[in-house]
Design an enzyme around this catalytic site. Structure first.
Site, PDB file in Angstrom:
ATOM      1  N   ARG A 214       6.757 114.146 -39.462  1.00 41.88           N
ATOM      2  CA  ARG A 214       5.894 114.019 -38.261  1.00 41.88           C
ATOM      3  C   ARG A 214       4.339 114.486 -38.354  1.00 41.88           C
ATOM      4  NH1 ARG A 214       6.184 117.239 -34.622  1.00 41.88           N
ATOM      5  NH2 ARG A 214       8.375 117.576 -34.484  1.00 41.88           N
TER       6      ARG A 214
ATOM      7  N   TYR B 265      -6.031  92.081 -25.359  1.00 45.54           N
ATOM      8  CA  TYR B 265      -4.794  92.012 -25.635  1.00 45.54           C
ATOM      9  C   TYR B 265      -3.957  92.257 -24.700  1.00 45.54           C
ATOM     10  CZ  TYR B 265      -0.411  93.063 -28.305  1.00 45.54           C
ATOM     11  OH  TYR B 265       0.854  92.844 -28.770  1.00 45.54           O
TER      12      TYR B 265
ATOM     13  N   ASP C 256     -11.663  97.440 -30.718  1.00 43.40           N
ATOM     14  CA  ASP C 256     -10.439  97.034 -31.717  1.00 43.40           C
ATOM     15  C   ASP C 256     -10.827  95.934 -32.484  1.00 43.40           C
ATOM     16  OD1 ASP C 256      -8.085  95.548 -31.952  1.00 43.40           O
ATOM     17  OD2 ASP C 256      -7.246  95.632 -29.738  1.00 43.40           O
TER      18      ASP C 256
ATOM     19  N   LYS D 170      -1.001  93.251 -37.932  1.00 42.79           N
ATOM     20  CA  LYS D 170      -1.694  91.998 -37.999  1.00 42.79           C
ATOM     21  C   LYS D 170      -2.073  91.657 -39.531  1.00 42.79           C
ATOM     22  CE  LYS D 170      -0.436  92.021 -33.833  1.00 42.79           C
ATOM     23  NZ  LYS D 170      -1.022  92.242 -32.692  1.00 42.79           N
TER      24      LYS D 170
HETATM   25  C1  LIG Z   1      -1.252  93.135 -31.695  1.00 41.97           C
HETATM   26  C2  LIG Z   1      -2.316  93.844 -31.201  1.00 41.97           C
HETATM   27  C3  LIG Z   1      -2.416  95.215 -30.646  1.00 41.97           C
HETATM   28  C4  LIG Z   1      -1.173  96.128 -30.489  1.00 41.97           C
HETATM   29  O1  LIG Z   1      -0.744  96.419 -31.669  1.00 41.97           O
HETATM   30  P1  LIG Z   1       0.963  96.604 -31.912  1.00 41.97           P
HETATM   31  O2  LIG Z   1       0.917  96.864 -33.580  1.00 41.97           O
HETATM   32  O3  LIG Z   1       1.934  95.239 -31.560  1.00 41.97           O
HETATM   33  O4  LIG Z   1       1.183  97.550 -31.077  1.00 41.97           O
HETATM   34  C5  LIG Z   1      -3.672  95.740 -30.007  1.00 41.97           C
HETATM   35  N1  LIG Z   1      -5.023  94.818 -30.136  1.00 41.97           N
HETATM   36  C6  LIG Z   1      -4.647  93.672 -30.609  1.00 41.97           C
HETATM   37  C7  LIG Z   1      -6.050  92.628 -30.760  1.00 41.97           C
HETATM   38  C8  LIG Z   1      -3.387  93.094 -31.169  1.00 41.97           C
HETATM   39  O5  LIG Z   1      -3.533  91.610 -31.580  1.00 41.97           O
END
Ligand SMILES: *Cc1c(COP(=O)(O)O)cnc(C)c1O
Length: 386
Positions: A52, A104, A176, A201
């Site tokens: 962890r 998001y 982000d 992603k």
């Molecule tokens: C998918 C996404 C998230 C969240 O990520 P997870 O891995 O699904 O928890 C945050 N910001 C953006 C722009 C995203 O596309």
């Protein structure tokens, strides 16, 4: 003597954190699938006590990720929202946070249902520097959360301009960077304090892992986030870290391929009679095309477009595509299509959705790296059917 050149991005994704295994020479990093580590004497260990807290496979991934964003530190978590949780807990309670108003859906949900109980959250249009300046003056925020380009409207915030405002007001800035990946945009070099990604992603790119990360050169913030990771527990499994390390190796060529297809498809859709309009940062018709060109080294693989007609027509179109898979998420090698109002952005109240422009005829594409003419043919047949 000529100064040795620093290794470039396409080399970093393959080599940083990718040194051969010391014990066996294995060229690929071992998956340290272990929860604990043997100590030779109480407290005497090799830097690893419990997975962890730390794991050698995850450490390799963190080393690579830090280098891709030109940061000193990276922290990997079990999901993008897991890393968001750590970032939002790492600031003092009752902080004011300014946030892009078109973030998001999951980020919107965590801010409006969880962190609204701890912090004061204010959504603003971060693409407008005057609005940001005014809000900073008025609210004295601890943090500003920027998503650029946003999801799904692909609005672009001038990161350099907004982070310099943040510096002026002593506000911590977070970007982000999920939509561009570290390949096309490097927010830390534009003045941001912290950058985060959903590794789920583009970074992993193969739709087989959920993960998240943050990169920063701010040691005290990194230390706080790591301490929270260890306390709250959203660490990534060694196997998932290994998969992301593997996926990252092709990030540079994948992003080029996504972009090449996306440009062609955006231009095709823009001319189509059944399409009302197209949003893609690489089109001259994008309202922030100039900023996109300046702060990003490419335009990515995400396209948003408005089909002519109502919800019924949108549904018919979405049911008719065959190569494009109707699914949430994005950034994988395969093409995806989705309906934000019903799918990814359903957690945003209808009124808010409509006020920011997420209408029933809005369709989002995550363009994959398949043969582009096959993708266009798929869209053409589906558009004919509506
Ligand atoms: C998918 C996404 C998230 C969240 O990520 P997870 O891995 O699904 O928890 C945050 N910001 C953006 C722009 C995203 O596309």
């Amino acid at each position: 003597m000529k100064k040795k050149r620093e290794i470039q991005f396409a080399t970093k994704v393959i080599h940083v954190g990718g040194h051969p295994d010391k014990e066996t020479g294995a060229i690929m990093p071992p998956i340290y699938q272990t929860s604990t580590y043997v100590q030779s004497s109480p407290g005497k260990h090799k830097g690893y006590e419990y997975t962890r807290s730390h794991n050698p496979t995850r450490s390799r991934l963190e080393e690579c990720l830090a280098s891709l964003e030109e940061a000193k530190y990276a922290l990997v978590a079990s999901s993008g929202l897991g890393i968001a949780t750590l970032i939002l807990h790492a600031i003092p309670p009752a902080s004011t946070i300014l946030c892009s108003d078109d973030v998001y859906g999951g980020t919107y949900r965590i801010l409006t249902t969880v962190f609204n109980k701890i912090h004061n959250i204010i959504f603003i249009d971060t693409t407008n520097a005057k609005t940001v300046d005014k809000a900073m003056k008025e609210h004295n925020p601890y943090m500003i959360w920027i998503e650029s380009p946003t999801n799904p409207l692909l609005k672009i915030t001038d990161i350099k301009k907004i982070t310099s405002l943040a510096q002026k007001y002593n506000t911590l800035s977070v970007v982000d960077n999920t939509f561009m990946s570290s390949y096309f945009q490097k927010p830390l070099t534009l003045g941001a304090d912290i950058v985060m990604h959903s590794l789920t992603k583009y970074m992993n790119g193969h739709s087989d892992v959920v993960g998240g990360c943050m990169m920063t050169s701010n040691k005290s913030f990194y230390d706080k986030a790591w301490m929270l990771q260890n306390s709250l527990g959203p660490s990534q499994s060694p196997f998932d870290s290994w998969l992301v390390l593997r996926g990252l190796k092709t990030l540079a060529i994948r992003m080029e391929a996504h972009q090449k297809n996306a440009i062609k498809i955006a231009k095709y859709l823009e001319k189509h009679l059944k399409v009302d309009h197209v949003i893609y940062p690489g089109l001259k018709s994008h309202p922030q095309y100039a900023i996109a060109k300046r702060q990003m080294t490419g335009f990515g693989g995400m396209i948003t477009f408005f089909i002519k007609g109502d919800l019924k027509k949108s549904k018919k179109f979405l049911e008719s595509v065959q190569l494009f898979a109707l699914a949430e998420s994005l950034g994988g090698v395969e093409s995806l299509i989705e309906h934000p109002a019903i799918m990814t952005h359903a957690s945003i109240p209808k009124k808010v959705r409509q006020s920011i422009g997420i209408s029933d005829n809005l369709i989002r594409l995550s363009v994959g790296i398949e043969d582009c003419d096959d993708l266009i043919q798929d869209l053409e047949i589906a558009l004919k059917s509506v």
